[in-house]
Write an enzyme that holds these catalytic residues in place. Structure first.
Site, PDB file in Angstrom:
ATOM      1  N   ARG A   1     -11.246 -14.895  -0.362  1.00  0.00           N
ATOM      2  CA  ARG A   1     -10.002 -15.638  -0.184  1.00  0.00           C
ATOM      3  C   ARG A   1     -10.336 -17.079   0.223  1.00  0.00           C
ATOM      4  O   ARG A   1     -11.300 -17.323   0.963  1.00  0.00           O
ATOM      5  CB  ARG A   1      -9.110 -14.965   0.864  1.00  0.00           C
ATOM      6  CG  ARG A   1      -9.792 -14.663   2.162  1.00  0.00           C
ATOM      7  CD  ARG A   1      -8.962 -13.734   3.051  1.00  0.00           C
ATOM      8  NE  ARG A   1      -9.693 -13.394   4.257  1.00  0.00           N
ATOM      9  CZ  ARG A   1      -9.727 -14.115   5.349  1.00  0.00           C
ATOM     10  NH1 ARG A   1      -9.058 -15.265   5.405  1.00  0.00           N
ATOM     11  NH2 ARG A   1     -10.425 -13.737   6.396  1.00  0.00           N
TER      12      ARG A   1
ATOM     13  N   ASP B   1      -7.109 -16.640  -4.526  1.00  0.00           N
ATOM     14  CA  ASP B   1      -5.969 -16.079  -3.805  1.00  0.00           C
ATOM     15  C   ASP B   1      -5.419 -14.937  -4.659  1.00  0.00           C
ATOM     16  O   ASP B   1      -4.806 -15.175  -5.709  1.00  0.00           O
ATOM     17  CB  ASP B   1      -4.905 -17.155  -3.580  1.00  0.00           C
ATOM     18  CG  ASP B   1      -3.690 -16.631  -2.825  1.00  0.00           C
ATOM     19  OD1 ASP B   1      -3.612 -15.403  -2.579  1.00  0.00           O
ATOM     20  OD2 ASP B   1      -2.812 -17.450  -2.493  1.00  0.00           O
TER      21      ASP B   1
ATOM     22  N   LYS C   1      -2.996 -13.168  -4.406  1.00  0.00           N
ATOM     23  CA  LYS C   1      -1.536 -13.094  -4.503  1.00  0.00           C
ATOM     24  C   LYS C   1      -0.971 -14.204  -5.377  1.00  0.00           C
ATOM     25  O   LYS C   1       0.247 -14.331  -5.532  1.00  0.00           O
ATOM     26  CB  LYS C   1      -0.914 -13.150  -3.100  1.00  0.00           C
ATOM     27  CG  LYS C   1      -1.297 -11.955  -2.229  1.00  0.00           C
ATOM     28  CD  LYS C   1      -0.667 -12.039  -0.854  1.00  0.00           C
ATOM     29  CE  LYS C   1      -1.073 -10.840  -0.010  1.00  0.00           C
ATOM     30  NZ  LYS C   1      -0.490 -10.902   1.373  1.00  0.00           N
TER      31      LYS C   1
ATOM     32  N   ASN D   1     -13.719  -2.901  -0.913  1.00  0.00           N
ATOM     33  CA  ASN D   1     -13.526  -1.979   0.208  1.00  0.00           C
ATOM     34  C   ASN D   1     -12.170  -2.200   0.869  1.00  0.00           C
ATOM     35  O   ASN D   1     -12.029  -2.091   2.087  1.00  0.00           O
ATOM     36  CB  ASN D   1     -14.671  -2.077   1.226  1.00  0.00           C
ATOM     37  CG  ASN D   1     -14.799  -3.439   1.882  1.00  0.00           C
ATOM     38  OD1 ASN D   1     -14.135  -4.395   1.494  1.00  0.00           O
ATOM     39  ND2 ASN D   1     -15.654  -3.545   2.888  1.00  0.00           N
ATOM     40  N   PHE D   2     -11.164  -2.496   0.041  1.00  0.00           N
ATOM     41  CA  PHE D   2      -9.801  -2.574   0.546  1.00  0.00           C
ATOM     42  C   PHE D   2      -9.306  -1.169   0.910  1.00  0.00           C
ATOM     43  O   PHE D   2      -9.805  -0.166   0.384  1.00  0.00           O
ATOM     44  CB  PHE D   2      -8.864  -3.168  -0.510  1.00  0.00           C
ATOM     45  CG  PHE D   2      -9.095  -4.634  -0.770  1.00  0.00           C
ATOM     46  CD1 PHE D   2      -8.697  -5.588   0.141  1.00  0.00           C
ATOM     47  CD2 PHE D   2      -9.716  -5.048  -1.949  1.00  0.00           C
ATOM     48  CE1 PHE D   2      -8.908  -6.935  -0.102  1.00  0.00           C
ATOM     49  CE2 PHE D   2      -9.927  -6.395  -2.204  1.00  0.00           C
ATOM     50  CZ  PHE D   2      -9.529  -7.342  -1.276  1.00  0.00           C
TER      51      PHE D   2
ATOM     52  N   ASP E   1     -21.683   2.537   8.012  1.00  0.00           N
ATOM     53  CA  ASP E   1     -21.456   1.406   7.104  1.00  0.00           C
ATOM     54  C   ASP E   1     -22.629   1.240   6.140  1.00  0.00           C
ATOM     55  O   ASP E   1     -22.450   1.163   4.924  1.00  0.00           O
ATOM     56  CB  ASP E   1     -21.281   0.108   7.897  1.00  0.00           C
ATOM     57  CG  ASP E   1     -19.840  -0.209   8.209  1.00  0.00           C
ATOM     58  OD1 ASP E   1     -18.977   0.062   7.355  1.00  0.00           O
ATOM     59  OD2 ASP E   1     -19.574  -0.725   9.299  1.00  0.00           O
TER      60      ASP E   1
END
Length: 387
Positions: free
Chosen positions: A43, A80, A82, A103-104, A176
């Site tokens: 982002r 971005d 969005k 990994n959302f 992780d």
């Protein structure tokens, strides 16, 4: 070994890394080490959150040293997700990519129009790989997927520490990092399959499933016995199912580890005749009493003295080293496990290297992690030329 000194097996593979923090980026890092081109999609307002996650306030080239440790050698493309124009640009990248990693939380990529069902039609050869905290179904699927929380939920924290002490998590982000390794395995398997069939595929791992798999040695016993949680040893606990002397013991000047060893033979070497009274079939049930006798003897002499006695006798033992002591060992130097990366401004940062050797050669890179958005323009120009 220089970046181009060995033909890396994933040369020519392009990976889009949408992930942040540890699990996903560590997977993409290993693919990069193996030769893949990794484009980190971030982002614009801050990028990967680990850019500002400072450990001990250590920074390098504008970002945290942690960020460089798991994102060295990658490129940065800001978008971005969005914004309709940026989504269109990202989809253009996907059409030409080999692997996509994210990994959302479950459902986020679908809401962005970048779910598996969406992108598989854009690129039928794509390998689509995702890391979640707890999988895509079940009551925990929306919980925060964070390493300490998963260690706590999965039972791992109850395996360490002595019986009368509290649960002790591993000092590393083990779920992780291992989830990243599992995802890498899935991606590589799908790349092999694609080489045969020409079709892409999807790989998914979760931190919780990784944590469960990490405990396979212990769980395979527990699942087949009618028992509660196994009891930790009260003294020098290191494995809930292994007999004495397995554990770490204090010496006069440090600590020493003892792995599997015959208790009666150990008694002879340590000059503790009481140990001869314990039958082999009782070395587990009476482990605390055995360990107490060993503990009370080992504290009387220094670590080196015990090693000089035990190692020639074939006892599996080792000193407990801290990092400075490890780095001073010739064995550490012989492995050449450290590499240096250099920033555009000439700063140098020492990092660990890829632990895999290809054709006998070490894989290293001198390139640091990318500055945020540093490659957006050049990658966009590439896309224009490709179309």
């Amino acid at each position: 070994m220089a970046d181009d000194a060995v033909q890396r097996p994933l040369t020519g593979i392009t990976v889009l890394d949408f992930s942040q923090f540890l699990a996903g980026p560590s997977c993409a890092l290993r693919l990069s080490d193996l030769g893949a081109r990794v484009i980190k999609v971030e982002r614009p307002d801050g990028g990967d959150a680990s850019r500002s996650l400072y450990l001990a306030d250590l920074a390098f080239d504008r970002d945290s040293a942690l960020f460089h440790a798991i994102n060295r050698g990658k490129e940065s493309y800001t978008a971005d997700l969005k914004d309709a124009r940026d989504i269109a640009a990202v989809k253009a990248l996907i059409r030409n990519a080999d692997v996509l990693i994210h990994n959302f939380r479950p459902g986020i990529m679908e809401r962005l129009g970048l779910g598996w069902a969406d992108v598989r039609h854009l690129n039928p050869r794509l390998i689509y790989a995702g890391v979640s905290g707890y999988g895509h179904a079940g009551p925990w699927k929306d919980r925060p997927g964070q390493d300490l929380l998963v260690q706590s939920l999965s039972g791992i924290a109850w395996l360490s520490g002595d019986r009368d002490g509290p649960p002790v998590p591993a000092g590393l982000s083990i779920t992780d990092m291992m989830a990243g390794a599992h995802l890498c395995q899935g991606i590589l398997a799908l790349l092999v399959r694609r080489g045969v069939t020409g079709k892409g595929g999807r790989a998914d791992v979760s931190l919780l499933e990784t944590a469960i798999d990490l405990q396979f040695e212990h769980l395979s016993v527990h699942l087949n016995r009618a028992e509660p949680m196994p009891e930790r040893s009260g003294i020098s606990n290191a494995n809930v199912y292994l007999a004495a002397p397995y554990g770490i013991y204090e010496t006069a000047d440090g600590y020493i580890a003892l792995a599997m060893a015959p208790v009666d033979r150990l008694g002879e070497l340590l000059e503790v005749p009481e140990l001869a009274a314990f039958r082999p079939d009782r070395w587990f049930e009476e482990r605390d009493e055995i360990k107490r006798l060993i503990r009370d003897r080992l504290i009387q002499r220094g670590t080196s003295a015990w090693l000089e006695l035990l190692e020639p006798a074939g006892i599996w033992t080792a000193p407990v080293l801290d990092w400075p002591a490890l780095r001073a060992e010739p064995a550490f130097t012989a492995l050449q496990p450290i590499q240096s990366v250099r920033s555009p401004d000439g700063e140098t940062l020492n990092l660990t290297r890829c632990p895999i050797r290809i054709d006998g050669e070490i894989l290293s890179t001198g390139r640091p992690a990318p500055r945020l958005g540093a490659h957006r323009q050049s990658i966009d120009r590439e896309q224009e030329c490709a179309t």
